[in-house]
Design a protein around this motif. Sequence first.
Motif, PDB file in Angstrom:
ATOM      1  N   CYS A  25      -0.144  41.422  56.522  1.00  0.00           N
ATOM      2  CA  CYS A  25      -0.475  40.942  58.056  1.00  0.00           C
ATOM      3  C   CYS A  25       0.662  41.192  58.942  1.00  0.00           C
ATOM      4  O   CYS A  25       0.591  41.397  60.185  1.00  0.00           O
ATOM      5  N   TRP A  26       1.750  40.375  58.234  1.00  0.00           N
ATOM      6  CA  TRP A  26       2.856  40.033  59.054  1.00  0.00           C
ATOM      7  C   TRP A  26       3.721  41.603  59.406  1.00  0.00           C
ATOM      8  O   TRP A  26       3.913  41.725  60.598  1.00  0.00           O
ATOM      9  N   GLU A  27       3.608  42.603  58.552  1.00  0.00           N
ATOM     10  CA  GLU A  27       4.073  43.712  58.757  1.00  0.00           C
ATOM     11  C   GLU A  27       3.212  44.701  59.577  1.00  0.00           C
ATOM     12  O   GLU A  27       3.786  45.616  60.274  1.00  0.00           O
ATOM     13  N   HIS A  28       1.772  44.435  59.353  1.00  0.00           N
ATOM     14  CA  HIS A  28       0.852  45.224  60.347  1.00  0.00           C
ATOM     15  C   HIS A  28       0.423  44.942  61.573  1.00  0.00           C
ATOM     16  O   HIS A  28       0.009  45.420  62.495  1.00  0.00           O
ATOM     17  N   HIS A  29       0.296  43.619  61.491  1.00  0.00           N
ATOM     18  CA  HIS A  29      -0.500  42.830  62.729  1.00  0.00           C
ATOM     19  C   HIS A  29       0.561  42.021  63.453  1.00  0.00           C
ATOM     20  O   HIS A  29       0.096  41.275  64.598  1.00  0.00           O
ATOM     21  N   GLY A  30       1.731  41.650  62.876  1.00  0.00           N
ATOM     22  CA  GLY A  30       2.686  40.833  63.575  1.00  0.00           C
ATOM     23  C   GLY A  30       2.398  39.369  63.416  1.00  0.00           C
ATOM     24  O   GLY A  30       2.993  38.495  64.400  1.00  0.00           O
ATOM     25  N   SER A  31       1.494  39.018  62.659  1.00  0.00           N
ATOM     26  CA  SER A  31       1.223  37.784  62.496  1.00  0.00           C
ATOM     27  C   SER A  31       2.159  36.744  61.543  1.00  0.00           C
ATOM     28  O   SER A  31       2.136  36.912  60.603  1.00  0.00           O
ATOM     29  N   LEU A  32       2.789  35.731  62.400  1.00  0.00           N
ATOM     30  CA  LEU A  32       3.481  34.768  61.540  1.00  0.00           C
ATOM     31  C   LEU A  32       3.559  33.533  62.406  1.00  0.00           C
ATOM     32  O   LEU A  32       3.535  33.712  63.577  1.00  0.00           O
ATOM     33  N   PRO A  33       3.630  32.464  62.016  1.00  0.00           N
ATOM     34  CA  PRO A  33       3.530  32.100  60.504  1.00  0.00           C
ATOM     35  C   PRO A  33       1.790  32.268  59.951  1.00  0.00           C
ATOM     36  O   PRO A  33       1.904  32.060  58.737  1.00  0.00           O
ATOM     37  N   GLU A  34       0.915  32.210  60.920  1.00  0.00           N
ATOM     38  CA  GLU A  34      -0.445  32.084  60.543  1.00  0.00           C
ATOM     39  C   GLU A  34      -0.826  33.755  60.464  1.00  0.00           C
ATOM     40  O   GLU A  34      -0.160  34.558  60.834  1.00  0.00           O
ATOM     41  N   GLN A  35      -1.683  33.897  59.537  1.00  0.00           N
ATOM     42  CA  GLN A  35      -2.403  35.319  59.410  1.00  0.00           C
ATOM     43  C   GLN A  35      -3.275  35.488  60.709  1.00  0.00           C
ATOM     44  O   GLN A  35      -4.120  34.619  61.175  1.00  0.00           O
ATOM     45  N   CYS A  36      -3.860  36.840  60.803  1.00  0.00           N
ATOM     46  CA  CYS A  36      -4.626  37.046  62.084  1.00  0.00           C
ATOM     47  C   CYS A  36      -6.071  36.799  61.446  1.00  0.00           C
ATOM     48  O   CYS A  36      -6.085  36.606  60.209  1.00  0.00           O
ATOM     49  N   ASP A  37      -7.136  36.669  62.087  1.00  0.00           N
ATOM     50  CA  ASP A  37      -8.245  36.397  61.708  1.00  0.00           C
ATOM     51  C   ASP A  37      -8.919  37.451  60.558  1.00  0.00           C
ATOM     52  O   ASP A  37      -9.298  37.030  59.691  1.00  0.00           O
ATOM     53  N   SER A  38      -8.626  38.703  60.808  1.00  0.00           N
ATOM     54  CA  SER A  38      -9.075  39.733  59.734  1.00  0.00           C
ATOM     55  C   SER A  38      -8.487  39.585  58.426  1.00  0.00           C
ATOM     56  O   SER A  38      -9.283  39.419  57.485  1.00  0.00           O
ATOM     57  N   CYS A  39      -7.160  39.010  58.230  1.00  0.00           N
ATOM     58  CA  CYS A  39      -6.494  38.965  56.946  1.00  0.00           C
ATOM     59  C   CYS A  39      -6.811  37.684  56.453  1.00  0.00           C
ATOM     60  O   CYS A  39      -7.086  37.501  55.260  1.00  0.00           O
ATOM     61  N   ARG A  40      -7.133  36.442  57.320  1.00  0.00           N
ATOM     62  CA  ARG A  40      -7.592  35.094  56.906  1.00  0.00           C
ATOM     63  C   ARG A  40      -8.843  35.359  56.322  1.00  0.00           C
ATOM     64  O   ARG A  40      -9.172  34.754  55.068  1.00  0.00           O
ATOM     65  N   GLN A  41      -9.656  35.972  56.812  1.00  0.00           N
ATOM     66  CA  GLN A  41     -11.197  36.189  56.154  1.00  0.00           C
ATOM     67  C   GLN A  41     -10.842  37.091  54.894  1.00  0.00           C
ATOM     68  O   GLN A  41     -11.718  36.841  53.868  1.00  0.00           O
ATOM     69  N   LEU A  42     -10.061  38.268  54.811  1.00  0.00           N
ATOM     70  CA  LEU A  42      -9.756  38.758  53.747  1.00  0.00           C
ATOM     71  C   LEU A  42      -9.297  38.068  52.508  1.00  0.00           C
ATOM     72  O   LEU A  42      -9.634  38.097  51.439  1.00  0.00           O
TER      73      LEU A  42
END
Length: 118
Positions: A25-42
């Motif tokens: 998520c961090w390397e593909h969606h730039g989400s830090l410190p939290e994950q994006c919704d899609s990755c959080r659901q995964l």
Amino acid sequence: MPDTFSSRRMRREARTVELMISRYCWEHHGSLPEQCDSCRQLLAYALQRLRHCPFQEQKPTCGKCPIHCYAPDRREQIRAAMLHSGRRLLFSHPVLVLLHLVDGLRHPHRKKKGSAPA
């Protein structure tokens, strides 16, 4: 989230999946410190699947498991996250990755034909 598992082996498996998805998520969606919704659901889906795994302590890695418990779309998502993050985690979490590789040598116990149910 990984603390909700009773065995050390399953907590480690959950931690590995959590790190892989977070890294992806961090390397593909730039989400830090939290994950994006899609990755959080995964991640929530992956942890749910781990909680219901019939093998538990004897669980092989997902790639070697005879049961495909992920829905096809989720399977593609987790596969992408694992392929991307697996090698990269070797540098940040080498012990966890090595233990995951050892877990990959496991084979689930199969019931012999004609044996009585446990």
